[in-house]
Motif scaffolding. Structure first.
Motif, PDB file in Angstrom:
ATOM      1  N   GLU A 235       7.485   5.333  -5.647  1.00 26.05           N
ATOM      2  CA  GLU A 235       7.710   4.169  -6.502  1.00 26.05           C
ATOM      3  C   GLU A 235       9.188   3.777  -6.581  1.00 26.05           C
ATOM      4  O   GLU A 235       9.526   2.700  -7.065  1.00 26.05           O
ATOM      5  N   PRO A 251       9.397  -1.163  -4.120  1.00 24.46           N
ATOM      6  CA  PRO A 251       8.040  -1.662  -3.865  1.00 24.46           C
ATOM      7  C   PRO A 251       7.543  -2.536  -5.008  1.00 24.46           C
ATOM      8  O   PRO A 251       8.125  -2.558  -6.099  1.00 24.46           O
ATOM      9  N   HIS A 252       6.438  -3.250  -4.754  1.00 22.66           N
ATOM     10  CA  HIS A 252       5.787  -4.007  -5.809  1.00 22.66           C
ATOM     11  C   HIS A 252       4.966  -3.062  -6.687  1.00 22.66           C
ATOM     12  O   HIS A 252       4.570  -1.978  -6.247  1.00 22.66           O
ATOM     13  N   GLU A 292       1.939  -0.863   1.538  1.00 23.89           N
ATOM     14  CA  GLU A 292       1.341  -1.307   0.279  1.00 23.89           C
ATOM     15  C   GLU A 292      -0.094  -1.775   0.480  1.00 23.89           C
ATOM     16  O   GLU A 292      -0.936  -1.610  -0.405  1.00 23.89           O
ATOM     17  N   GLN A 296      -3.930   0.513  -1.206  1.00 26.98           N
ATOM     18  CA  GLN A 296      -4.857  -0.152  -2.125  1.00 26.98           C
ATOM     19  C   GLN A 296      -6.319   0.099  -1.763  1.00 26.98           C
ATOM     20  O   GLN A 296      -7.229  -0.390  -2.430  1.00 26.98           O
TER      21      GLN A 296
END
Length: 326
Positions: A235, A251-252, A292, A296
């Motif tokens: 993160e 990162p998002h 990313e 998910q």
């Protein structure tokens, strides 16, 4: 002529998802996933896919538009067929794969539990037994080698392939895991001094170069040989150095489902960015965007992006890269 030949492990991955467990701390105060002894535990989901650092990178690079071959070793039965079919569907050349009747294909069981904390059980199989005399050297016509972690006899073969790369002006990208990092920087020097791009996470960098600030770790890694060094830190983002500049990107904030394959996605996509534009900022954005996407979903390959998909996602969710002098 290939753009990239990936050299590394091939496995069948089984994702076993259950929420019936608890977190405990052992005597070393490490967090552990605990299951009751003597019980049968129902799984919420069971997913099978091909995995391993070598095949994950091969598929990522192929989807990003590169001409790719995979070099690794496996058996001749059902598990090897599953891996090869997956690679062929992704337009990865499989002619370099070593298959022997007495060999065993690698296998991993990923235990995905509460809050998506995971433990991976790994059977290395023949991934540790790739021998140079089995490799068709005359067919290794490529611009880049992508080395993922290999152990035992296979690591010795990586060392010999690094020498071959040096003699034949082939660039090397090296993505290591904690297995190799624990061996120490001197053990890895025969490959590191011939490496163009090194990618690893913060824990692995600390094992190689000692604890300290990221920038100091990067400097120590450069001294071992790599021209470009990239450290991922979850993160906290990605840190990259080319000895002239220091780069960082965050990162998002997204929902993480499962992190297996994120490192492979970043490393291979970072290489793709360098190959396409020779631009570190672009390579960081491409690598982070693909990583990313992967985290998910379940599986190391399920949501690897094509080049156009990655460009659209980069435009939709921009990543800011900070560049400064070290």
């Amino acid at each position: 002529m290939f753009d990239v030949i990936t050299v590394g492990s091939a496995t069948v991955d089984v994702f076993a998802r259950t929420e019936f467990c608890e977190m405990i701390r052992d005597r070393k105060k490490e967090e552990c996933i605990a299951y009751p002894v003597g019980s049968k535990i129902l799984l919420k989901e069971l997913i099978l896919s091909s995995g391993g650092g070598g095949t994950n990178a091969a598929v990522a690079l192929s989807r990003l538009g590169h001409k790719v071959a995979f070099l690794g070793k496996m058996g001749t039965f059902e598990n090897s067929h599953r891996v090869i079919l997956d690679l062929q569907k992704e337009h990865v050349n499989t002619s370099l794969i070593i298959r022997k009747p007495n060999s065993r294909t690698g296998y991993s069981i990923i235990l995905d539990s509460v809050n998506h904390d995971r433990t991976i059980l790994v059977f290395r199989g023949s991934n540790n037994d790739l021998r140079l005399n089995e490799v068709k050297l005359r067919k290794l016509k490529t611009k880049w080698f992508y080395f993922s972690t290999m152990m035992g006899q296979s690591y010795k073969t990586l060392e010999r392939l690094a020498l071959y790369a040096e003699k034949n002006k082939i660039n090397i990208a090296f993505n290591i895991s904690s297995y190799l990092a624990k061996k120490g920087i001197n053990y890895l020097k025969p490959i590191l001094k011939r490496t163009d791009i090194l990618v690893l996470n913060k824990e692995e960098a600390a094992l190689l170069a000692g604890k300290g600030k990221i920038q100091n770790l990067l400097k120590k890694l450069h001294k071992a040989g790599p021209k470009i060094a990239a450290i991922t830190d979850g993160e906290h983002g990605v840190y990259v150095s080319d000895q002239n500049y220091f780069y960082h990107a965050n990162p998002h904030k997204i929902k993480v489902v499962e992190t297996t394959g994120a490192g492979d996605a970043f490393a291979s996509s970072f290489l793709s960015g360098i190959m396409r534009k020779n631009d570190i900022e672009f390579a960081i954005k491409l690598g982070m965007t693909n990583a990313e996407s992967v985290i998910q979903y379940h599986g190391a390959k399920n949501k690897l992006l094509t080049y156009n998909e990655a460009l659209r996602q980069m435009k939709k969710m921009p990543i800011k890269v900070i560049k400064k002098k070290p």
